[in-house]
Design a protein around this motif. Structure first.
Motif, PDB file in Angstrom:
ATOM      1  N   ALA A 199       0.830  -1.205   0.000  1.00  0.00           N
ATOM      2  CA  ALA A 199       0.000   0.000   0.000  1.00  0.00           C
ATOM      3  C   ALA A 199       0.860   1.249   0.000  1.00  0.00           C
ATOM      4  O   ALA A 199       0.658   2.157  -0.797  1.00  0.00           O
ATOM      5  CB  ALA A 199      -0.936  -0.007   1.208  1.00  0.00           C
ATOM      6  N   THR A 200       1.798   1.311   0.896  1.00  0.00           N
ATOM      7  CA  THR A 200       2.697   2.465   0.972  1.00  0.00           C
ATOM      8  C   THR A 200       4.102   1.988   1.303  1.00  0.00           C
ATOM      9  O   THR A 200       4.282   0.983   2.008  1.00  0.00           O
ATOM     10  CB  THR A 200       2.251   3.458   2.059  1.00  0.00           C
ATOM     11  OG1 THR A 200       2.193   2.773   3.325  1.00  0.00           O
ATOM     12  CG2 THR A 200       0.893   4.058   1.739  1.00  0.00           C
ATOM     13  N   ILE A 201       5.055   2.713   0.782  1.00  0.00           N
ATOM     14  CA  ILE A 201       6.456   2.415   1.076  1.00  0.00           C
ATOM     15  C   ILE A 201       7.018   3.558   1.919  1.00  0.00           C
ATOM     16  O   ILE A 201       7.050   4.707   1.480  1.00  0.00           O
ATOM     17  CB  ILE A 201       7.270   2.250  -0.215  1.00  0.00           C
ATOM     18  CG1 ILE A 201       6.765   1.024  -0.993  1.00  0.00           C
ATOM     19  CG2 ILE A 201       8.760   2.100   0.098  1.00  0.00           C
ATOM     20  CD1 ILE A 201       7.478   0.802  -2.311  1.00  0.00           C
ATOM     21  N   ARG A 202       7.424   3.224   3.130  1.00  0.00           N
ATOM     22  CA  ARG A 202       7.992   4.248   4.022  1.00  0.00           C
ATOM     23  C   ARG A 202       9.462   4.461   3.731  1.00  0.00           C
ATOM     24  O   ARG A 202       9.956   5.582   3.755  1.00  0.00           O
ATOM     25  CB  ARG A 202       7.790   3.814   5.475  1.00  0.00           C
ATOM     26  CG  ARG A 202       8.173   4.878   6.491  1.00  0.00           C
ATOM     27  CD  ARG A 202       7.966   4.401   7.906  1.00  0.00           C
ATOM     28  NE  ARG A 202       8.868   3.313   8.253  1.00  0.00           N
ATOM     29  CZ  ARG A 202       8.520   2.057   8.432  1.00  0.00           C
ATOM     30  NH1 ARG A 202       7.268   1.709   8.299  1.00  0.00           N
ATOM     31  NH2 ARG A 202       9.393   1.127   8.742  1.00  0.00           N
ATOM     32  N   SER A 203      10.165   3.381   3.474  1.00  0.00           N
ATOM     33  CA  SER A 203      11.586   3.477   3.105  1.00  0.00           C
ATOM     34  C   SER A 203      11.832   2.477   1.992  1.00  0.00           C
ATOM     35  O   SER A 203      11.510   1.292   2.118  1.00  0.00           O
ATOM     36  CB  SER A 203      12.477   3.182   4.313  1.00  0.00           C
ATOM     37  OG  SER A 203      12.194   1.914   4.858  1.00  0.00           O
ATOM     38  N   PRO A 204      12.368   2.928   0.846  1.00  0.00           N
ATOM     39  CA  PRO A 204      12.574   2.039  -0.304  1.00  0.00           C
ATOM     40  C   PRO A 204      13.484   0.869   0.047  1.00  0.00           C
ATOM     41  O   PRO A 204      14.242   0.910   1.024  1.00  0.00           O
ATOM     42  CB  PRO A 204      13.225   2.960  -1.344  1.00  0.00           C
ATOM     43  CG  PRO A 204      12.896   4.333  -0.912  1.00  0.00           C
ATOM     44  CD  PRO A 204      12.814   4.295   0.572  1.00  0.00           C
ATOM     45  N   ALA A 205      13.418  -0.150  -0.781  1.00  0.00           N
ATOM     46  CA  ALA A 205      14.228  -1.352  -0.551  1.00  0.00           C
ATOM     47  C   ALA A 205      15.711  -1.011  -0.578  1.00  0.00           C
ATOM     48  O   ALA A 205      16.187  -0.326  -1.476  1.00  0.00           O
ATOM     49  CB  ALA A 205      13.901  -2.392  -1.610  1.00  0.00           C
ATOM     50  N   GLN A 206      16.401  -1.492   0.435  1.00  0.00           N
ATOM     51  CA  GLN A 206      17.834  -1.264   0.546  1.00  0.00           C
ATOM     52  C   GLN A 206      18.522  -2.596   0.786  1.00  0.00           C
ATOM     53  O   GLN A 206      18.029  -3.435   1.533  1.00  0.00           O
ATOM     54  CB  GLN A 206      18.141  -0.316   1.718  1.00  0.00           C
ATOM     55  CG  GLN A 206      17.524   1.067   1.584  1.00  0.00           C
ATOM     56  CD  GLN A 206      18.214   1.918   0.523  1.00  0.00           C
ATOM     57  OE1 GLN A 206      19.370   1.665   0.186  1.00  0.00           O
ATOM     58  NE2 GLN A 206      17.519   2.915  -0.003  1.00  0.00           N
ATOM     59  N   GLU A 207      19.650  -2.748   0.145  1.00  0.00           N
ATOM     60  CA  GLU A 207      20.427  -3.958   0.389  1.00  0.00           C
ATOM     61  C   GLU A 207      20.924  -3.988   1.827  1.00  0.00           C
ATOM     62  O   GLU A 207      21.219  -2.939   2.404  1.00  0.00           O
ATOM     63  CB  GLU A 207      21.615  -4.023  -0.570  1.00  0.00           C
ATOM     64  CG  GLU A 207      21.226  -4.272  -2.005  1.00  0.00           C
ATOM     65  CD  GLU A 207      22.450  -4.467  -2.883  1.00  0.00           C
ATOM     66  OE1 GLU A 207      23.123  -5.497  -2.724  1.00  0.00           O
ATOM     67  OE2 GLU A 207      22.714  -3.585  -3.703  1.00  0.00           O
ATOM     68  N   SER A 208      21.021  -5.173   2.389  1.00  0.00           N
ATOM     69  CA  SER A 208      21.497  -5.322   3.765  1.00  0.00           C
ATOM     70  C   SER A 208      22.286  -6.618   3.883  1.00  0.00           C
ATOM     71  O   SER A 208      21.865  -7.660   3.386  1.00  0.00           O
ATOM     72  CB  SER A 208      20.311  -5.336   4.734  1.00  0.00           C
ATOM     73  OG  SER A 208      20.759  -5.619   6.035  1.00  0.00           O
TER      74      SER A 208
END
Length: 467
Positions: free
Chosen positions: A356-365
């Motif tokens: 529905a909503t993205i608060r923080s985009p996908a980040q590699e970890s």
């Protein structure tokens, strides 16, 4: 840096339909993120018809573009929409460093990556797209469309009812013939009844029947009759539940209708205030891709919610793309962390969702995946609760700690002390064999009541992931 203009967009659009579709994407709310690097590189994530937002990148200086959607039109409507938003200046693009998926395109792109812009022609224009959109707002036309939709719905209900009667007769015939011999002739038998379900407009039942034979043949021969009994039993339960819809809860009602073939659109799901929502930090624990008999590729992205206490622990995004397209994998990578709110399709055992909503985009970890602090036995109790709520559950995700893999002949097992023992899917024998040497692992995978498919495992030697 050359600025984008509506004239340029009109020139490179492949046809009027693309322009008309792009105009419908000019609502900033459809884009979970709009950003640029300040030097002409722009990107955004657009909510499409699937569960996973499409990732779009454009280059302002030369109108280069890239989109993860399966469209065969170049540029696609998403690329045109992003250019249009930029050209009109009605949406704010934040300035930030380009994420890895954008940089990956920049590194790979060549001038020939994008087709040459089409010559301007009189049969497509930005102005015409605007007039078309205004015409679509005709209330009388909408009423006629609604009436036609209702007639189609009633016709389909009648077709499904007749199809379910045929399915019952088919199941009875198989039982009377003896299910011990069913696997030997499952391919032909299932294909015939699957075609009948297609005619009855019960697409999900048809798909379930088409994939039953390969699922049987993936098992050891002695295990096939037992699975056949269970699968045919679940088909019977779905048919019976569909006939008794008025007695079902709202969640179970929607689930059984989807099990037959009715579709809940993404827009309807997002507007359903009663649909379950779960927010938090999610880790990608698997991406799976499989070609279906209908020549569509099913792409699944599995997420595990970190620091969960209540609500869904797992979520899966499911996208379908034509096999003929070059898009065949999830836009997310294993281990990526995503801050988002997921909305789950209604079900007594919610699992499939959309973002529905993205608060923080996908980040590699590089952090190890933190699995719930529970053993294999407790994880299985969660599976059994879900199975009780939804008898046609299929494969269900479980996660656990402190288990190990043992080998017996050509079969691997996941076990923990003297607790439960799960046979590992035969297709993973070679790839998972090195796990036998380890004393312990934390893992997540899919358990269907017969075999366990390991998705990801964190071990003392590092992360192991399904191929």
């Amino acid at each position: 840096m050359a600025a984008l203009s509506l004239d340029k967009i009109e020139a490179i659009a492949p046809d009027q339909a693309s322009l008309s579709a792009a105009r419908k994407l000019l609502k900033p709310g459809l884009w979970s993120r709009l950003a640029g690097d300040g030097a002409g590189l722009l990107w955004g994530e657009c909510q499409g018809s699937g569960a996973t937002p499409y990732r779009v990148t454009i280059s302002e200086p030369d109108t280069g573009y890239k989109c993860t959607c399966p469209s065969r039109k170049f540029p696609c409507k998403h690329a045109l929409g992003l250019m249009w938003l930029r050209a009109e200046g009605k949406a704010a693009f934040e300035t930030s460093a380009a994420p890895e998926w954008v940089l990956d395109w920049v590194r790979r792109r060549r001038p020939a990556d994008n087709k040459e812009p089409a010559e301007p022609s009189g049969d497509k224009s930005i102005a015409l797209a605007s007039r078309e959109e205004a015409a679509e707002a005709d209330p009388k036309a909408e009423a006629r469309t609604a009436a036609a939709r209702e007639r189609t719905r009633k016709d389909r209900e009648e077709a499904i009812a007749a199809g379910l009667d045929d399915l019952d007769h088919w199941i009875t015939d198989q039982v009377e013939a003896g299910l011990a011999g069913f696997p030997a002739q499952a391919g032909k038998a299932c294909h015939v009844i699957a075609q009948r379900m297609v005619d009855a407009k019960a697409a999900s039942l048809a798909s379930r029947l088409e994939i039953l034979p390969p699922r049987l043949y993936a098992l050891a021969e002695p295990a096939r009759p037992q699975m056949a009994v269970r699968e045919l039993g679940q088909l019977h339960v779905i048919a019976q539940a569909y006939r008794r819809q008025e007695k079902l809860s709202a969640d179970l009602l929607e689930d059984v209708r989807r099990a037959v073939g009715w579709i809940v659109t993404r827009e309807a799901l997002l507007s359903d205030e009663a649909a379950m929502r779960a927010s938090g930090s999610w880790r990608v624990v698997a991406t799976l891709s499989e070609v279906q008999p209908d020549r569509l590729r099913r792409v699944e992205t599995w997420f595990l919610r970190e620091a969960w206490q209540e609500g869904p622990q797992f979520a899966v995004l499911v996208d379908f793309v034509p096999v003929a397209t070059s898009v065949g994998r999830s836009p997310y990578l294993l281990g990526e962390r995503l801050g988002a709110t997921f909305v789950f399709y209604r079900s007594p055992a919610p699992l499939r969702a959309v973002i529905a909503t993205i608060r923080s985009p996908a980040q590699e970890s590089s952090d190890a995946v933190e699995f719930p602090d529970q053993g294999l036995a407790e994880a299985l109790r969660g599976y059994h609760r879900a199975l009780a709520a939804k008898p046609w559950i299929g494969a269900w995700p479980i996660a656990f700690r402190r288990a190990r893999v043992r080998r017996s002949g050509e079969q691997l097992f996941v076990c923990a002390g003297d607790g439960p023992v799960l046979p590992v899917a035969g297709s993973q024998f070679s790839s998972a064999l090195p796990l036998v040497a380890l004393q312990s692992m934390d893992a997540a995978g899919l358990w269907d009541g017969t075999q366990f498919q390991i998705l990801v495992a964190e071990t003392a030697l590092g992360r192991w992931a399904a191929e």
